[in-house]
Design an enzyme around this catalytic site. Structure first.
Site, PDB file in Angstrom:
ATOM      1  N   LYS A 119       0.664  -1.061  -0.002  1.00 20.60           N
ATOM      2  CA  LYS A 119       0.007   0.142  -0.147  1.00 20.60           C
ATOM      3  C   LYS A 119       1.029   1.200  -0.051  1.00 20.60           C
ATOM      4  O   LYS A 119       2.140   1.126   0.624  1.00 20.60           O
ATOM      5  CB  LYS A 119      -0.736  -0.046   1.160  1.00 20.60           C
ATOM      6  CG  LYS A 119      -1.899   1.003   1.047  1.00 20.60           C
ATOM      7  CD  LYS A 119      -3.276   0.206   0.291  1.00 20.60           C
ATOM      8  CE  LYS A 119      -4.597   0.675   0.769  1.00 20.60           C
ATOM      9  NZ  LYS A 119      -5.448  -0.447   0.246  1.00 20.60           N
TER      10      LYS A 119
HETATM   11  N1  GLU Z   1      -7.425  -0.139  -2.912  1.00 20.41           N
HETATM   12  C1  GLU Z   1      -8.158  -1.396  -3.155  1.00 20.41           C
HETATM   13  C2  GLU Z   1      -8.151  -2.098  -1.966  1.00 20.41           C
HETATM   14  O1  GLU Z   1      -8.065  -1.631  -0.978  1.00 20.41           O
HETATM   15  C3  GLU Z   1      -7.484  -2.623  -4.338  1.00 20.41           C
HETATM   16  C4  GLU Z   1      -6.294  -2.815  -4.379  1.00 20.41           C
HETATM   17  C5  GLU Z   1      -5.834  -3.268  -5.847  1.00 20.41           C
HETATM   18  O2  GLU Z   1      -6.869  -3.281  -6.820  1.00 20.41           O
HETATM   19  O3  GLU Z   1      -4.533  -3.773  -6.027  1.00 20.41           O
HETATM   20  O4  GLU Z   1      -8.286  -3.277  -1.843  1.00 20.41           O
END
Ligand code: GLU
Length: 429
Positions: A119
């Protein structure tokens, strides 16, 4: 905080709300307690593999230079490349990125996707920047993290404050430096540059699918249940619309300014989401308006917190009157609230399962990019349904086999897969 046990108001202490990394570490320790895994593996999983912290200077439209801080936290890649969103939000910190990266590791594992967890983000209020400033910020950030990302290394995606356009800029900046078009470096792109149909609506769709399964698990019919949804962005609005279309009565939805309530049911299809028309929720002609806190305490069958983290805490969990909680946002329930819900027998279907449709369709997008072949929306919906039901069944099995919460059950499934992969690969050198 060093101890695993929390009193009901620990998360509202003077130190402020519990951080994502504290919550994630407590959850990992709890899940590990249910499994016979090598404590060394658990210790490794308490820490990220790497956190890249970068300075992102941009020229503002008035010619001045402003400097922002960005991060990319990579937690674990034993099952495949790191995967996870990028958020643009003033509150972004290193610790928040680490906690959210840990959740991505479990989310990908519970869905059995061949990805690890990451993240990142920038501590910035994207609304305070013009579009061209956001573009410059994203391109410079792409340059600063270029050596740690890539289609087989770490694949960013949208999260809070970022969108398909952000991903298109990131993909372009990366591709320009690589000297070739690399669509698979990010997911959640616009379909015209290799994005997948159905990606944007996917987290909300999975929340709706999991809600439907949970309602059925507790021997109820969707047609007989009332639902309150906090947050009317992409996740909340898409979940509310599908649940309404499948027969549920959505009695309350909210945005950052407050909630609207109609005991006879709202029509979410006629309420523009925050992304479609900011502030539209508050402009609806409805019998009653409520605060966001009041929405959380409504006597409904299903409560979907789909806005931000840490909204259900030791301070308000006793007042929640819903029969089931389905986490649309990442981390909306603190550890203290989780304990209260467990004591009160209120099931909480965890984020790592409920909103995993986003990363699952990201996986489909990545496959489409590798194969240079686009799937139809119908195929995306069918495959997402299949993946969600398989994950739901795996979690149900763990839930029924052990006397644990739904969150523990999802963690048990995820952690077993990650730990087995670590044991199989071993420690290098
Ligand atoms: N930001 C989204 C989540 O928290 C998607 C992450 C992604 O698709 O890689 O799941």
């Amino acid at each position: 905080m060093s101890s695993d046990s929390t009193s009901a108001d620990d998360d509202q202490s003077a130190a402020g709300p519990e951080s994502a990394v504290e919550t994630a570490r407590r959850q990992l320790r709890r899940a590990a307690g249910h499994l016979d895994i090598d404590p060394n593996v658990v210790e490794r999983l308490m820490h990220p593999k790497r956190v890249q912290e970068v300075t992102v200077p941009i020229e503002r439209d008035d010619g001045t230079v402003e400097v922002f801080t960005g991060y990319r936290a990579q937690h674990d890649s034993v099952r495949g490349p790191y995967k996870g969103g990028l958020r643009y939000q003033p509150e972004v910190t290193r610790d928040e990125c680490v906690g959210l990266a840990m959740w991505m590791t479990w989310k990908c594992a519970v869905m059995d996707l061949p990805f690890g967890g990451a993240k990142g983000g920038i501590a910035v209020d994207p609304k305070a920047l013009s579009e061209s400033e956001r573009e410059r910020l994203t391109r410079r950030f792409a340059e600063e993290i270029r050596h740690v990302i890539g289609p087989t290394r770490d694949i960013p995606a949208p999260d809070m404050g970022t969108d398909p356009q952000t991903m298109a800029w990131l993909m372009d900046a990366y591709s320009m430096q690589e000297g070739e078009t690399v669509p698979g470096v990010v997911t959640g792109k616009p379909p015209v540059v290799g994005g997948s149909e159905g990606r944007e609506a996917a987290p909300g769709r999975s929340v709706a699918i999991v809600t439907r399964e949970a309602v059925d698990y507790y021997d109820r019919e969707l047609a007989d249940v009332t639902v309150a949804v906090q947050g009317y962005g992409s996740v909340g609005a898409n979940a509310a619309r599908l649940l309404h279309d499948w027969g549920a009565t959505v009695v309350s939805v909210s945005d950052v300014t407050g909630a609207i309530y109609d005991p006879d049911g709202l029509d979410p299809n006629s309420i523009p989401s925050h992304d479609e028309e900011p502030g539209a929720v508050g402009r609806q002609d409805v019998p009653e308006t409520l605060t966001n806190d009041e929405l959380l305490e409504l006597d409904v069958d299903v409560l979907v917190p789909a806005a931000i983290g840490n909204v259900l805490t030791g301070a308000n969990a006793h007042a929640v009157a819903a029969d089931v909680i389905v986490e649309g946002a990442n981390g909306p329930v603190t550890t203290a609230a989780d304990e209260i819900f467990a004591e009160r027998g209120i099931p909480v279907i965890p984020d790592i399962l409920a909103n995993a449709g986003g990363v699952t369709v990201s996986y489909f997008e990545w496959l489409q990019d590798i194969n240079r072949r686009a799937w139809s929306l119908e195929r995306v919906h069918d495959e997402l349904e299949t993946e969600m039901l398989a994950a739901w069944r795996d979690v149900c099995e763990a839930y029924e086999a052990r006397d644990v919460t739904w969150r523990d059950a999802a963690y048990i499934v995820a952690l077993s897969r990650v730990a087995e992969a670590h044991e199989a690969r071993g420690l290098w050198p």
